[in-house]
Enzyme design. Structure first.
Site, PDB file in Angstrom:
ATOM      1  CG  LEU A   1      17.434 -44.160 -34.118  1.00  0.00           C
ATOM      2  CD1 LEU A   1      16.182 -45.092 -34.621  1.00  0.00           C
ATOM      3  CD2 LEU A   1      16.482 -42.697 -33.557  1.00  0.00           C
TER       4      LEU A   1
ATOM      5  CD  GLU B   1      18.277 -38.032 -26.323  1.00  0.00           C
ATOM      6  OE1 GLU B   1      18.241 -38.759 -27.770  1.00  0.00           O
ATOM      7  OE2 GLU B   1      19.182 -39.569 -25.564  1.00  0.00           O
ATOM      8  N   GLY B   2      20.699 -35.981 -31.126  1.00  0.00           N
ATOM      9  CA  GLY B   2      20.895 -35.374 -32.454  1.00  0.00           C
ATOM     10  C   GLY B   2      21.439 -33.955 -32.446  1.00  0.00           C
ATOM     11  CB  THR B   3      24.982 -33.641 -34.153  1.00  0.00           C
ATOM     12  OG1 THR B   3      24.860 -34.085 -35.443  1.00  0.00           O
ATOM     13  CG2 THR B   3      25.128 -35.088 -33.955  1.00  0.00           C
TER      14      THR B   3
ATOM     15  CB  ILE C   1      22.108 -48.834 -26.448  1.00  0.00           C
ATOM     16  CG1 ILE C   1      21.886 -48.949 -28.207  1.00  0.00           C
ATOM     17  CG2 ILE C   1      20.735 -48.839 -26.199  1.00  0.00           C
ATOM     18  CD1 ILE C   1      21.332 -47.940 -28.962  1.00  0.00           C
ATOM     19  CB  THR C   2      22.539 -43.920 -22.636  1.00  0.00           C
ATOM     20  OG1 THR C   2      23.085 -43.099 -23.640  1.00  0.00           O
ATOM     21  CG2 THR C   2      22.012 -43.978 -21.663  1.00  0.00           C
TER      22      THR C   2
ATOM     23  CG  PHE D   1      15.216 -44.863 -27.663  1.00  0.00           C
ATOM     24  CD1 PHE D   1      13.031 -44.644 -27.613  1.00  0.00           C
ATOM     25  CD2 PHE D   1      15.318 -44.218 -28.690  1.00  0.00           C
ATOM     26  CE1 PHE D   1      12.665 -44.185 -28.768  1.00  0.00           C
ATOM     27  CE2 PHE D   1      14.828 -43.513 -29.738  1.00  0.00           C
ATOM     28  CZ  PHE D   1      13.414 -43.672 -29.569  1.00  0.00           C
TER      29      PHE D   1
ATOM     30  N   PRO E   1      26.082 -48.906 -35.861  1.00  0.00           N
ATOM     31  CG  PRO E   1      27.330 -51.169 -35.586  1.00  0.00           C
ATOM     32  CD  PRO E   1      25.725 -50.306 -36.191  1.00  0.00           C
TER      33      PRO E   1
END
Length: 401
Positions: free
Chosen positions: A135, A378-380, A169-170, A133, A138
């Site tokens: 998104l 996934e959002g801090t 990116i995982t 994914f 840098p």
């Protein structure tokens, strides 16, 4: 960052409960008898053993959230989260290898793809193709206005040309397909309408990946940059075949990803606490197990209470999702609480282990390092706090305006 979304309010009954319960029991045994014993191999070689990846494919784990009509298991959100929670008792890489498939990528297909795109990509997920994914960049993550990756119309046809770099990116080093967010407008647009999403096979000319980044923890789970150099994709690579909705699709799928991370953090906290209980009963000081010391018991009890709270949140938010409710705020709240809770639990576990908790030969040290990322991806925590507060204030204004 604009996060106002419209979610499809569709109830999901999922797999027959008795059938799913049998599957979950089998999965629990698989985790305890197969995955946990394989952690040494995973850590030593920094990869999920290939034979285990094949076993997971055969078990259908790569397609658990894919609708049955496309060959998947069609699990609802409650069942999906339970699978993630069970798998996450083992080393995080075992979940990570299939998590993007069944989480953000499958969710994006559900929320935004055309029927032809679903018919093409859902079966590939089921057979075990690996997704990633794209998104984060840098210079941007949640700030879509700063996104630099571009998609411009191909002058030679009806397709698109992508240029840019994605970061952290995982699964990128071994992924078969990426969902890439890119600007289709030069200037930022209201509701992030300048961002679109593209389905990009990783073997497309011009796509390359960097070397896997060296990380603090989570051995065997790989992340890297994705470089896009004049990558030509056809017109039907545009998710939904409509520009300006990519960020909306991304944010909708992040609800799914945040539930996955919350479920993973909760499962890993449970594994860590079980380890601490065992160690506290085996380790003796002053002639008796340290489990009998009241301050050790306090740390164990605090951990149990917090894990239980996270498990209750998981059941609530997934039930709401299965009823078709908008779970944007609830998913964010669960992810924040569970990831922060896991951090506190693994810290206590190191403390219970004492000096041994600082040594790599014991599990506590690894638990501590592995758990740290849950509060970031996934959002801090901080971004999600802002998101939660913004929606609270918006609801208050609507009620009192």
């Amino acid at each position: 960052m604009n996060t106002e979304l419209t979610h499809p309010l569709v109830a999901n009954d999922g797999m027959d409960n008795d059938t799913f319960d049998q599957f979950a029991e089998q999965l629990e045994r698989y985790v305890e008898e197969r995955l946990i014993p394989a952690e040494g191999d995973l850590i030593e070689n920094d990869r999920v053993p290939p034979e285990i990846v094949d076993e997971m494919r055969d078990m259908g784990l790569f397609g658990i959230s894919v609708p049955e009509e496309y060959g998947g298991a069609g699990l609802n959100m409650t069942q999906y989260a339970r699978v993630v929670n069970i798998m996450s008792r083992a080393a995080p890489a075992f979940r990570s290898i299939f998590s993007i498939n069944v989480g953000m990528f499958a969710s994006a297909l559900k929320n935004g793809a055309t029927e032809a795109q679903r018919a093409e990509w859902y079966p590939k997920l089921v057979e075990g193709k690996i997704a990633c994914f794209g998104l984060t960049e840098p210079g941007s993550g949640s700030d879509s206005a700063a996104m630099q990756t571009t998609a411009t119309p191909d002058p030679d046809g009806n397709g698109w040309i992508l240029n840019g770099t994605k970061r952290y990116i995982t699964n990128a080093p071994h992924a078969d397909v990426a969902l890439i967010m890119a600007r289709t407008e030069k200037e930022a647009q209201p509701k992030n309408a300048h961002v679109s999403a593209f389905l990009v096979p990783m073997d497309t000319p011009g796509v390359s990946t960097g070397s896997p980044d060296k990380k603090m923890g989570q051995a065997g789970s790989h992340i890297s940059d994705i470089m896009l150099d004049d990558v030509k994709v056809p017109g039907d690579a545009l998710l939904g075949e409509e520009t300006g909705r990519g960020f909306r699709f991304a944010m909708q799928s992040l609800d799914n990803g945040r539930i996955s991370v919350g479920a993973a953090a909760t499962g890993y906290a449970r594994r860590a606490l079980d380890s601490a209980i065992r160690y506290a009963n085996e380790r003796k000081a002053f002639g008796e197990p340290i489990a009998r010391f009241q301050l050790i018991q306090a740390m164990l009890a605090d951990s149990e209470m917090e894990i239980y709270a996270a498990e209750c949140m998981m059941r609530d938010v997934t039930a709401r999702a299965d009823r078709g409710e908008n779970i944007l705020v609830k998913a964010a709240a669960f992810k924040v609480f569970a990831s922060e809770m896991c951090g506190r639990v693994v810290d206590r576990v190191v403390q219970v282990y004492g000096g041994a908790g600082y040594l790599a030969e014991y599990d506590a040290e690894r638990f501590y390092r592995d758990a740290r990322i849950y509060r970031i991806y996934e959002g801090t925590t901080q971004i999600l706090q802002l998101q939660i507060a913004k929606h609270m204030l918006r609801e208050w204004e609507a009620a009192n305006g």
